[in-house]
Design an enzyme around this catalytic site. Structure first.
Site, PDB file in Angstrom:
ATOM      1  CG  LEU A 208     -17.684 -66.325  43.793  1.00  0.00           C
ATOM      2  CD1 LEU A 208     -16.867 -65.957  42.368  1.00  0.00           C
ATOM      3  CD2 LEU A 208     -17.060 -66.087  44.943  1.00  0.00           C
ATOM      4  CG  HIS A 209     -24.204 -64.193  47.196  1.00  0.00           C
ATOM      5  ND1 HIS A 209     -23.376 -65.293  47.932  1.00  0.00           N
ATOM      6  CD2 HIS A 209     -24.827 -63.360  48.078  1.00  0.00           C
ATOM      7  CE1 HIS A 209     -23.650 -65.077  49.252  1.00  0.00           C
ATOM      8  NE2 HIS A 209     -24.628 -63.825  49.393  1.00  0.00           N
ATOM      9  NE  ARG A 210     -21.055 -62.833  51.961  1.00  0.00           N
ATOM     10  CZ  ARG A 210     -22.246 -62.766  52.674  1.00  0.00           C
ATOM     11  NH1 ARG A 210     -22.806 -61.618  52.637  1.00  0.00           N
ATOM     12  NH2 ARG A 210     -22.758 -63.551  53.550  1.00  0.00           N
ATOM     13  CG  ASP A 282     -19.156 -64.771  48.153  1.00  0.00           C
ATOM     14  OD1 ASP A 282     -20.245 -65.381  48.061  1.00  0.00           O
ATOM     15  OD2 ASP A 282     -19.398 -63.948  47.293  1.00  0.00           O
TER      16      ASP A 282
END
Length: 361
Positions: A208-210, A282
């Site tokens: 997850l990074h967005r 994501d």
């Protein structure tokens, strides 16, 4: 011909590796083609960039602009200033940019203002989501590009609808898959495999990074809690992006089957992906790799710039919709996930096609 190749962030390095190799092969064949590799320094953490040069046998950059972190505007400005100086000192015939990161857009603008032609590798992809910084980068880059190298017919259609001449569009395939296929027998089992007692197809990988997922702490907490619960005790390996790490430190998200780990190198990360029961992500690029490796992929986004991974691949979009996420896990754990098909021209030869076209041009 002198080509300046720009790389700035983790996804870029996977894409430039086969291109550099293809250029060197053409050079051996007697073609007058040279390259200069510029690392903007957009990703400066060794785990996000440095290890890729070693693992993928990429020659060290000729220069590093050492831009590092900052706001979108700060980073864009720093890249543009640094790259303008680079081009003044080292003129070239063509600037090649890849992907859709800030470096891609910033260096394209600088090149065009210096009256240098631009080739965009992975041109034409669109998510339709203007909240994504990458979507802005794609639109600006493609509005200035001279030569468009595409990964799919969807991208071709997007460009022709914008009025791009078909003579400037080259459907070549996916350079990231070139790198994956070349290294499939070199993937390395990470030390955490033994430490956590992992078993093939008995664990999941999550990334997850967005901003849309990690900037809202309530949403982040909800997503992770639901995924861990739906995982039914399966170990979930979560390589944490530095950006996400800062946010997680303020949350109490400790679960027995959730394992936070540092970012992994290319060979170790893809070993985990290849052997996972599923990937929850994501990221856009990871959905391409899971499709080729035939690994179920649950994408926590409402749209994708890579629709082929959903239409014929192993990917499905669930956004942050708890019902869609729950349904995806039910299908996964029931063992009836759809079988994927590898998209056209994702065959390991995209970079060779790109360099062939460049030489012809």
């Amino acid at each position: 011909m002198n080509i300046t190749i720009v790389a700035g962030a983790r996804p870029n390095f996977m894409k430039i590796a086969p291109i550099i190799e293809a250029i060197l092969e053409k050079k051996k064949e007697g073609f007058n083609i040279n390259y200069r590799l510029v690392h903007t320094g957009q990703h400066y953490d060794k785990n996000l960039s440095g290890t890729f040069f070693e693992e993928l046998n990429i020659p060290l950059p000729d220069t590093n602009l050492e831009v590092k972190s900052g706001t979108q505007a700060e980073q864009t400005a720093a890249i543009m200033i640094g790259f303008e100086n680079e081009l003044k000192q080292n003129p070239c015939d063509l600037v090649m940019v890849v992907g859709d990161v800030t470096s891609t857009m910033a260096c394209t603008i600088v090149a065009k203002k210096a009256h240098i032609k631009v080739a965009h590798v992975e041109a034409g992809i669109r998510s339709g989501d203007m909240r994504m910084p990458e979507e802005v980068n794609r639109i600006v880059t493609d509005s200035l590009t001279d030569y468009f190298f595409t990964t799919s017919k969807y991208a071709n259609e997007n460009l022709t609808q914008l009025g791009v001449s078909k003579s400037k569009i080259f459907f070549v395939g996916n350079v990231m898959i070139d790198t994956l296929l070349k290294n499939k027998n070199r993937l390395q089992k990470p030390s955490l495999w033994k430490d956590l007692g992992l078993i093939e197809k008995k664990y999941m990988v999550m990334t997850l990074h967005r901003p849309s997922n990690v900037d809202e702490t309530d949403l982040l907490q909800q997503l992770i809690s639901q995924i861990v619960t739906l995982g039914k005790g399966y170990p979930i390996i979560f390589p944490v992006h530095p950006r996400t790490q800062k946010l997680l430190s303020d949350l109490d998200l400790n679960f027995k089957n959730l394992h936070y780990v540092n970012p992994l190198g290319y060979l170790e990360f893809n070993f985990l992906v290849k052997n996972a029961l599923a990937v929850i992500t994501d990221s856009g690029g990871i959905t391409e790799e899971t499709t080729v490796m035939n690994v179920p992929c649950i994408t926590l986004r409402d749209s994708t710039e890579r629709p082929e991974t959903c239409d014929i691949g192993t990917n499905i979009l669930v956004g942050s919709d708890s019902i869609k996420i729950e349904n995806a896990f039910k299908i996964l754990l029931s063992g009836i996930w759809k079988q994927g098909v590898v998209p056209e021209l994702w065959d390991g030869n995209a970079a060779k096609r790109i360099v062939h076209h460049i030489v012809s041009i």
